[in-house]
Design a protein around this motif. Structure first.
Motif, short mmCIF file in Angstrom:
data_model
loop_
_atom_site.label_atom_id
_atom_site.label_comp_id
_atom_site.label_asym_id
_atom_site.label_seq_id
_atom_site.Cartn_x
_atom_site.Cartn_y
_atom_site.Cartn_z
N LYS A 1 65.87 -21.95 -41.11
CA LYS A 1 64.50 -22.62 -40.52
C LYS A 1 64.99 -24.86 -41.30
CE LYS A 1 62.45 -20.22 -37.91
NZ LYS A 1 61.89 -20.44 -36.68
N ALA B 1 63.25 -26.67 -44.27
CA ALA B 1 62.70 -26.37 -45.17
C ALA B 1 61.99 -27.69 -45.73
CB ALA B 1 63.10 -25.65 -46.61
N ARG C 1 57.81 -29.26 -45.12
CA ARG C 1 57.38 -28.63 -44.04
C ARG C 1 56.78 -27.81 -44.62
NH1 ARG C 1 53.68 -26.87 -40.87
NH2 ARG C 1 55.08 -25.85 -39.22
N ASN D 1 58.50 -21.41 -45.86
CA ASN D 1 60.02 -21.03 -45.28
C ASN D 1 59.65 -19.76 -45.07
OD1 ASN D 1 62.36 -19.54 -45.85
ND2 ASN D 1 62.46 -21.80 -44.31
N THR E 1 59.98 -16.47 -41.95
CA THR E 1 61.43 -16.35 -41.37
C THR E 1 61.41 -14.83 -42.24
OG1 THR E 1 61.96 -16.98 -43.32
CG2 THR E 1 62.26 -17.96 -42.00
#
Length: 114
Positions: free
Chosen positions: A38, A40, A52, A107, A111
């Motif tokens: 993902k 970050a 993010r 993150n 995740t």
């Protein structure tokens, strides 16, 4: 102007070196750092940072020096959780690390189940 982006990317690589699942992708003129698959953070063309963060920390973090709502283009807000940080606001590694913390916290929260 990618020189500023590349310098920030080098600093991010050092600060993110301990992340187990780290990869990089060039996207829309940025160099994005993916952690656990993902996005970050991204190093922007001008040496600024795109992060993010969790929606519930968004307003608080927008109050930091150099922070503003991230846009995909003029008038196209990226929405809550996306913050652009000016290059001068991340000009030292200590301050840069203070932006990586909430980005990595978010993150890990999205995740952890994967």
């Amino acid at each position: 102007m990618s020189g500023a982006r590349d310098l920030l990317a080098d600093r991010l690589r050092l600060l993110l070196a301990s992340e187990r699942r780290l990869s990089e992708r060039a996207m829309f003129g940025t160099l994005s750092f993916m952690v656990n698959g993902k996005l970050a953070v991204s190093a922007l063309k001008d040496g600024g940072l795109l992060v993010r963060v969790a929606d519930d920390r968004y307003e608080e973090l927008l109050g930091r020096p150099g922070a503003r709502r991230a846009e995909m283009g003029p008038g196209r807000d990226m929405g809550p959780g996306w913050i652009e940080v000016s290059a001068d606001a991340v000009d030292d590694d200590e301050t840069l690390a203070t932006w990586l913390t909430p980005a990595l916290d978010y993150n890990r929260s999205v995740t952890s189940s994967s």
